[in-house]
Design a protein around this motif. Structure first.
Motif, PDB file in Angstrom:
ATOM      1  N   THR A   1       0.838  -1.199   0.000  1.00  0.00           N
ATOM      2  CA  THR A   1       0.000   0.000   0.000  1.00  0.00           C
ATOM      3  C   THR A   1       0.874   1.251   0.000  1.00  0.00           C
ATOM      4  OG1 THR A   1      -0.125   0.133   2.408  1.00  0.00           O
ATOM      5  CG2 THR A   1      -1.809  -1.196   1.296  1.00  0.00           C
ATOM      6  N   ALA A   2       0.261   2.352  -0.418  1.00  0.00           N
ATOM      7  CA  ALA A   2       0.986   3.626  -0.448  1.00  0.00           C
ATOM      8  C   ALA A   2       1.307   4.104   0.967  1.00  0.00           C
ATOM      9  CB  ALA A   2       0.165   4.679  -1.188  1.00  0.00           C
ATOM     10  N   GLU A   3       0.389   3.839   1.918  1.00  0.00           N
ATOM     11  CA  GLU A   3       0.632   4.256   3.303  1.00  0.00           C
ATOM     12  C   GLU A   3       1.810   3.484   3.913  1.00  0.00           C
ATOM     13  OE1 GLU A   3      -2.499   3.016   2.491  1.00  0.00           O
ATOM     14  OE2 GLU A   3      -3.433   4.947   2.093  1.00  0.00           O
ATOM     15  N   GLY A   4       1.900   2.216   3.558  1.00  0.00           N
ATOM     16  CA  GLY A   4       2.982   1.392   4.083  1.00  0.00           C
ATOM     17  C   GLY A   4       4.343   1.796   3.558  1.00  0.00           C
ATOM     18  N   ALA A   5       4.376   2.335   2.354  1.00  0.00           N
ATOM     19  CA  ALA A   5       5.643   2.772   1.755  1.00  0.00           C
ATOM     20  C   ALA A   5       6.249   3.935   2.527  1.00  0.00           C
ATOM     21  CB  ALA A   5       5.427   3.155   0.305  1.00  0.00           C
ATOM     22  N   GLU A   6       5.417   4.645   3.294  1.00  0.00           N
ATOM     23  CA  GLU A   6       5.919   5.757   4.085  1.00  0.00           C
ATOM     24  C   GLU A   6       6.517   5.306   5.415  1.00  0.00           C
ATOM     25  OE1 GLU A   6       2.634   8.398   4.533  1.00  0.00           O
ATOM     26  OE2 GLU A   6       2.415   8.692   2.371  1.00  0.00           O
ATOM     27  N   ALA A   7       6.324   4.047   5.775  1.00  0.00           N
ATOM     28  CA  ALA A   7       6.866   3.524   7.040  1.00  0.00           C
ATOM     29  C   ALA A   7       8.386   3.432   6.943  1.00  0.00           C
ATOM     30  CB  ALA A   7       6.285   2.148   7.329  1.00  0.00           C
ATOM     31  N   PRO A   8       9.066   3.547   8.073  1.00  0.00           N
ATOM     32  CA  PRO A   8      10.534   3.414   8.046  1.00  0.00           C
ATOM     33  C   PRO A   8      10.956   2.068   7.442  1.00  0.00           C
ATOM     34  CG  PRO A   8       9.780   4.187  10.189  1.00  0.00           C
ATOM     35  CD  PRO A   8       8.558   3.818   9.411  1.00  0.00           C
ATOM     36  N   LEU A   9      12.036   2.092   6.712  1.00  0.00           N
ATOM     37  CA  LEU A   9      12.494   0.906   5.999  1.00  0.00           C
ATOM     38  C   LEU A   9      12.788  -0.251   6.939  1.00  0.00           C
ATOM     39  CD1 LEU A   9      13.216  -0.338   3.293  1.00  0.00           C
ATOM     40  CD2 LEU A   9      15.537   0.555   3.578  1.00  0.00           C
ATOM     41  N   TYR A  10      13.361   0.018   8.126  1.00  0.00           N
ATOM     42  CA  TYR A  10      13.691  -1.078   9.034  1.00  0.00           C
ATOM     43  C   TYR A  10      12.436  -1.789   9.537  1.00  0.00           C
ATOM     44  CZ  TYR A  10      13.072   2.628  12.568  1.00  0.00           C
ATOM     45  OH  TYR A  10      12.596   3.653  13.325  1.00  0.00           O
ATOM     46  N   PHE A  11      11.295  -1.078   9.713  1.00  0.00           N
ATOM     47  CA  PHE A  11      10.038  -1.741  10.069  1.00  0.00           C
ATOM     48  C   PHE A  11       9.595  -2.671   8.951  1.00  0.00           C
ATOM     49  CE2 PHE A  11       8.593   1.832  13.097  1.00  0.00           C
ATOM     50  CZ  PHE A  11       9.050   1.121  14.199  1.00  0.00           C
ATOM     51  N   ARG A  12       9.701  -2.180   7.742  1.00  0.00           N
ATOM     52  CA  ARG A  12       9.270  -2.965   6.586  1.00  0.00           C
ATOM     53  C   ARG A  12      10.134  -4.210   6.424  1.00  0.00           C
ATOM     54  NH1 ARG A  12       9.267   0.906   1.708  1.00  0.00           N
ATOM     55  NH2 ARG A  12       8.188  -0.841   0.735  1.00  0.00           N
ATOM     56  N   ILE A  13      11.436  -4.076   6.667  1.00  0.00           N
ATOM     57  CA  ILE A  13      12.347  -5.209   6.503  1.00  0.00           C
ATOM     58  C   ILE A  13      12.166  -6.231   7.629  1.00  0.00           C
ATOM     59  CG2 ILE A  13      14.785  -5.862   6.537  1.00  0.00           C
ATOM     60  CD1 ILE A  13      15.327  -3.276   4.966  1.00  0.00           C
ATOM     61  N   VAL A  14      12.002  -5.766   8.848  1.00  0.00           N
ATOM     62  CA  VAL A  14      11.865  -6.671   9.998  1.00  0.00           C
ATOM     63  C   VAL A  14      10.529  -7.408   9.979  1.00  0.00           C
ATOM     64  CG1 VAL A  14      11.641  -6.707  12.524  1.00  0.00           C
ATOM     65  CG2 VAL A  14      13.492  -5.445  11.464  1.00  0.00           C
TER      66      VAL A  14
END
Length: 195
Positions: free
Chosen positions: A62-75
């Motif tokens: 999602t577009a909202e998720g792309a704004e989350a910090p990269l380390y949250f997305r990776i973990v």
């Protein structure tokens, strides 16, 4: 205070009310995780797996998720994978210990297989110990567990199973000692919390 590093039993979940069951069969004694404990763990893994999958999908799709910090997305991805791997691994079978009455061997199974992960022979058993250990707390109340441990002739010590049910654990260690012909090395009690 409880011991800083209490034993992690091969079978059972410390602090859980009656997390192990002991089955006496004609040729063996089997110690395994109680059915209600197994399904409770599976339900928790399933719910957290769904939640983590949703969070991971939100971070990456999602577009909202792309704004989350990269380390949250990776973990989030490996955490989700670990939850699902644990869930499916548990479906393959829980750990169990079988004590053969004829030979006195202790067979340790990590899954529902015919081959044990490892074996302790009767002649390698030096003794058994029933110890009282404390795990976690809810305020002032600590979870008290009785832990059955085996000592080997080469000096190793392995926690077999843990349960707050004193009668169950005492009968189990008595049976083990009589089957294997070794003495119970005594019940060691750790100091109670707060003393």
């Amino acid at each position: 205070m409880p011991a800083p590093f209490p034993d992690k039993p091969f079978v059972g979940m410390p602090g859980s009310e009656r997390s192990v069951e002991i089955s006496r069969q004609s040729d063996r004694i089997v110690c395994y995780l109680a059915r209600h404990t197994f399904w409770f763990v599976q339900a928790i893994l399933f719910l957290f797996g769904l939640l983590s999958t949703y969070i991971s999908w939100t971070f990456w799709a999602t577009a909202e998720g792309a704004e989350a910090p990269l380390y949250f997305r990776i973990v989030a991805l490996p955490f989700t994978l670990i939850l699902w791997m644990l869930f499916f691994r548990n479906l393959l079978g829980q750990p169990r210990i079988e004590i053969l009455l004829s030979t006195g061997e202790l067979l340790f199974f990590k899954r529902r297989t015919g081959q044990p992960a490892f074996t302790i022979l009767r002649q390698n058993v030096a003794g058994f110990e029933l110890s009282e250990q404390f795990y976690g707390s809810l305020g002032e109340n600590y979870w008290r567990n009785l832990v059955v441990s085996v000592s080997t002739t080469d000096g190793k010590r392995l926690a077999l199973c843990a349960s707050p049910n004193e009668k169950l654990m005492q009968s189990f260690v008595t049976e083990l000692a009589s089957i294997l012909g070794v003495s119970n090395t005594g019940a060691s009690k750790q100091t109670s919390p707060g003393s």
